[in-house]
Scaffold this motif. Structure first.
Motif, short mmCIF file in Angstrom:
data_model
loop_
_atom_site.label_atom_id
_atom_site.label_comp_id
_atom_site.label_asym_id
_atom_site.label_seq_id
_atom_site.Cartn_x
_atom_site.Cartn_y
_atom_site.Cartn_z
N SER A 144 0.85 -1.19 0.00
CA SER A 144 0.00 0.00 0.00
C SER A 144 0.89 1.23 0.00
O SER A 144 2.11 1.13 0.15
CB SER A 144 -0.93 0.00 1.22
OG SER A 144 -0.18 0.04 2.42
N ARG A 145 0.27 2.38 -0.18
CA ARG A 145 1.04 3.61 -0.25
C ARG A 145 0.34 4.73 0.50
O ARG A 145 -0.88 4.77 0.58
CB ARG A 145 1.26 4.02 -1.71
CG ARG A 145 -0.04 4.22 -2.46
CD ARG A 145 0.19 4.23 -3.94
NE ARG A 145 0.83 5.48 -4.36
CZ ARG A 145 1.48 5.61 -5.50
NH1 ARG A 145 1.59 4.61 -6.34
NH2 ARG A 145 2.01 6.77 -5.82
N ASP A 146 1.14 5.63 1.06
CA ASP A 146 0.64 6.85 1.69
C ASP A 146 1.31 8.00 0.96
O ASP A 146 2.48 8.32 1.22
CB ASP A 146 0.97 6.86 3.18
CG ASP A 146 0.38 8.07 3.90
OD1 ASP A 146 0.14 9.11 3.24
OD2 ASP A 146 0.17 7.98 5.11
N LYS A 206 2.96 10.89 2.83
CA LYS A 206 4.23 10.60 3.52
C LYS A 206 5.30 10.09 2.58
O LYS A 206 6.39 9.72 3.03
CB LYS A 206 3.97 9.56 4.62
CG LYS A 206 3.06 10.05 5.73
CD LYS A 206 2.90 9.01 6.82
CE LYS A 206 2.02 9.52 7.95
NZ LYS A 206 1.84 8.50 9.01
#
Length: 115
Positions: free
Chosen positions: A70-72, A75
């Motif tokens: 997954s990715r943020d 951030k």
């Protein structure tokens, strides 16, 4: 140039979980593909999972159903959630980023799964 810093590795018992993080030095919107690879002693580096800038994901058969990438974007970080870990998951895990200028790697983080 893209710098990648991994964290989150460690020692865990079989059946346990770990979450790896990879923080990029640039906005990850500009990274075409971010992914995770691993290399066990005496073996070649192998693909684990990747996520594209559009959010599409792909996994190696060996980790499907157990690992989630997954990715943020806020951030500049990509994660690898690893559940139901097995001793054969023991390896150094590397973050990778593919941009127009080339392919970059992090320094790696050790994951050890005890039986």
């Amino acid at each position: 140039q893209v710098q990648l810093v991994e964290s989150g590795g460690g020692l865990v018992q079989a059946g346990g979980s770990l979450r790896l993080s990879c923080t990029a030095s640039i906005n990850i919107f500009s990274i075409n593909v971010m992914g995770w690879f691993r290399q066990a002693p005496g073996k070649q580096r192998e693909f684990i999972a990747h996520i594209t800038s559009g959010g599409s994901t792909n996994y190696a058969d060996s980790v499907k159903g157990r690992f989630t990438i997954s990715r943020d974007n806020a951030k500049n970080t990509v994660y690898l959630q690893m559940n139901s870990l097995k001793p054969e998951d023991t390896a150094v895990y590397y973050c990778s980023a593919i941009v127009v200028a080339g392919h970059y790697w992090g320094q790696g983080t050790q994951v050890t799964v005890s039986s």
